[in-house]
Design a protein around this motif. Sequence first.
Motif, PDB file in Angstrom:
ATOM      1  N   THR A 124       0.403  15.426 -29.357  1.00 56.66           N
ATOM      2  CA  THR A 124       0.237  15.495 -27.904  1.00 56.66           C
ATOM      3  C   THR A 124       1.069  16.609 -27.282  1.00 56.66           C
ATOM      4  N   ARG A 136       3.996  16.263 -26.331  1.00 59.68           N
ATOM      5  CA  ARG A 136       4.823  15.665 -25.285  1.00 59.68           C
ATOM      6  C   ARG A 136       6.099  15.171 -25.934  1.00 59.68           C
ATOM      7  N   SER A 188       8.982  12.708 -27.040  1.00 56.40           N
ATOM      8  CA  SER A 188       8.851  11.318 -27.428  1.00 56.40           C
ATOM      9  C   SER A 188      10.235  10.679 -27.536  1.00 56.40           C
ATOM     10  N   GLU A 193       7.807   8.455 -24.860  1.00 55.12           N
ATOM     11  CA  GLU A 193       7.418   8.741 -23.479  1.00 55.12           C
ATOM     12  C   GLU A 193       6.780   7.514 -22.854  1.00 55.12           C
ATOM     13  N   GLY A 226       3.974   6.739 -20.074  1.00 58.61           N
ATOM     14  CA  GLY A 226       2.948   7.282 -19.181  1.00 58.61           C
ATOM     15  C   GLY A 226       2.911   8.794 -19.173  1.00 58.61           C
ATOM     16  N   GLY A 227       3.149   9.405 -20.321  1.00 60.22           N
ATOM     17  CA  GLY A 227       3.022  10.860 -20.415  1.00 60.22           C
ATOM     18  C   GLY A 227       4.311  11.615 -20.134  1.00 60.22           C
ATOM     19  N   LYS A 228       5.359  10.908 -19.715  1.00 55.28           N
ATOM     20  CA  LYS A 228       6.624  11.601 -19.467  1.00 55.28           C
ATOM     21  C   LYS A 228       7.776  10.838 -20.110  1.00 55.28           C
TER      22      LYS A 228
END
Lengths: 435, 455
Positions: free
Chosen positions: A216, A218, A220, A222, A224-226
């Motif tokens: 992703t 993103r 980690s 995380e 909800g994506g943050k």
Amino acid sequence: MARLDIDFCGIRSPNPFWLASAPPTDKAYNVERAFEAGWGGVVWKTLAEAGPPVVNVNGPRYGALLAVDRSLIGFNNIELITDRELETNLAEIAAVKRRWPDRAVLVSVMVPCREESWKAILPRVEDTGCDGLELNFGCPHGMSERGMGSAVGQVPEYIQMVTAWCKRYTRLPVIVKLTPNVTDIRFPARAAKAGGADAVSLINTVNSIMGVDPDTLRMSPEVGGKGTHGGYCGPAVRPIALHMVTEIARDPETAGLPISGIGGIGSWRDALEFIALGAGSVQVCTAAMVFGFKIVQEMVSGLAAYLDAKGLASVEALRGRALPSVTEWRYLDLNRVSKAVIHQDLCIQCGRCHIACEDTAHQAITAQRDGRRHFEVKEEECVGCNLCVNVCPVPGCITLRELAPGEIDRRTGQAVSGTALDWTQHPNNPLRSGA
Amino acid sequence: MSEPHRADIRPGRLAPQTYAAHFADHVAPLTEAQALLEANRCLYCFDAPCMQACPTRIDVPSFIRRIAEGNARGAAESILESNPLGGSCARDCPTEVLCEQVCVRHTQQGQPVAIGRLQRFAVDALMASAAPQIFTRAPASGRRVAVVGAGPAGLACAHALARAGHDVALFDAKPKAGGLNEYGVAAYKVAGGFAQREVEWLLAIGGITLHSGWRLASAAQLEALRREYDAVFLGVGLASTQQLGVPGEALEGVLDAVQFIGTLRQAEDLGTLPVGRRVLVIGGGMTAIDAGVQSKLLGAESVTIVYRRGPQHMRASRHEQELALTQGVGILHWLAPVEVLGEGGSARAVRFARQRLEGERLAPGGEEIVLETDMILKAIGQRLDGRVLAECGLALRDGRIAADEAGRTSIANVWAGGDCIAGGQDLTVEAVAHGLRAARAIDRQLRGRRSRPEQ
């Protein structure tokens, strides 16, 4: 039989192993189980002001750095302080302490930097019958954004101010828990002492981001994506914690200030190191979260056996024993010379020592002799750096041998001196004494 | 008098559902979790001994490290770059006497890193992936090479030549390519049709035309190949089997082990394969073990391998011998067959003479024993049918084709490799190495010349 019981700034405990203020000490159910398992004390998970409780994320609160066998090396969390009603916690603390009078029950507290906030909560905490107070000036995530936790611990003046308020409003021993997210741990420790603290405890967790998900892209873990930085602990932080504990123990300005050691303690050996470097009690969280509360029995068994084997009568007899061996670099003896020795009977011929030395150090290990695979130290190149010892997979296969005075160092061609010479006296030091 | 002997050889000794389990993977594939754990035992040795022990010089530390880093595809790429038959070698290589024998973890812990199983993990992962092809062909060279024999040597050679941009005609006498991987080794070593999947993967590189059912049976055929192609590679293996040369060998129930295994490997339904109640396997190599163990797995009640020398002389590795023993196959040593005893046209027993060593030579020790049996499998070695090759003018040595370090034979533009050449150890991985080295030499030669040589 050596005695494991301790008296830590007036707080008595049947052994030096306490559960740190953290998820395992969140409520009576856990703490009861911990005491049944044999923990000497607990620091109750940090209480907040009366009012609407703190809200936690209900997604990943933890992240881990795992070794290849999935043993846990490092651990990270973004859980906040207790999210239960203050009244519930206080009632449970009182009940638990009544049932376990011989155990140490300390309570961690974090309220805003207003005198009235501390004045309001401290008597209520004291009323539980608990044995001591720990001021949470350490948590680096979440609460620090609201001016608490490490936001206080990073400003010595605030530490001193709040500690002084606490000493004013409670008769309980006050332990100040320090954040490692500072450049020099001695300053917050000095501030705590100046404020009247009875002890310090350290380290709290280290600012950290555990990683990035390669799929992703993103961070980690995380929610909800943050994600956000968390507090890092576990075995990986132990060397950092040992250093900070040692700094405070050695600092003449804080000498004698009791220290509760925290940071990656998972075994009696780990505890031994903290105690030998000055800690009077030790606090554990990650190891309990990985293995459960029973692990304290292994720690107690190991520490007792060690003290007996060493002929040490008590934990106190061990405390600080390694401190005289710690000094500044400038006082290290530059006349000492060591050479690596590869014990051929243990060598499995992996060649890691060779390639490590060849590529990244001093080209002091052969790969061949007479056309055959053979790893041997070239003393004329070896500086005794210890790299080969550290990369060798076989315990005891490579050791360092210290040359005797008078022996020729084949690297320099000089005889090893029998007298010590440190940097303060070294002829290459333009600022040497007497220069 | 006892009742007249009736050899008990019949199919379907086992419950039908048992066969699949008996002939499934003998060594289970590693799960991903197991592979990660095992990969991390590798010390990433400097100038790794395992790599040196591999005839194809697979960079073992590199591929294992890539597995450990979660890069199985990169691991497979590293393996297949050195050995395009890395998948079958991972299954049938005697790793215990090659890479794993010299693994430093073997020295340290008595337990080497499971290099073969890790290799299989990586190659299987690639083969099962959406894009299993990792190699592309170099620009077409316009050159054509004939490869005779689609076993490991021929396949490796053909694949390397195709990669290098040459067009390859691949000939094989059998209906399917794969050689011993398809017809010769025990089914449980290359279970699940892996041999054909590997062949498909190899051929999918393009530029290779398979001509099956084509046997090299005359000098004229080789001459024609030499005329039509720029180079010829012979990887014909050892097509003939040794005979016992004792009376009674022609009796019913005396079978060739190679043929027995070949039939088994091609059987649609293993329950239709006849096997003796009691089986004697004569020989001491891998074929003897494979035949013995598979007889047992087919339901034979007792299987005994009989070898004329001692355990230390067996060509089957110690590991293979132990495998046979754990499967309930007995091994007798120092017994050489003297006569197959029959009744009513079928074999019923073998008379053996006890052997002893006189210096290096075997000599009968006087004692003889008779072992009763229902079926006899001869596994005393394979040999090259050298007649045609000699007619072709190929120099032979020790009954096999003489070839130099690059696989060059005595005839211009003819290379050879695998079991058919002299001086080897009859290993799959060695055959692959032969095929690859010949491909390199052929490629160099073809690129160094502008046109086909004068005949």
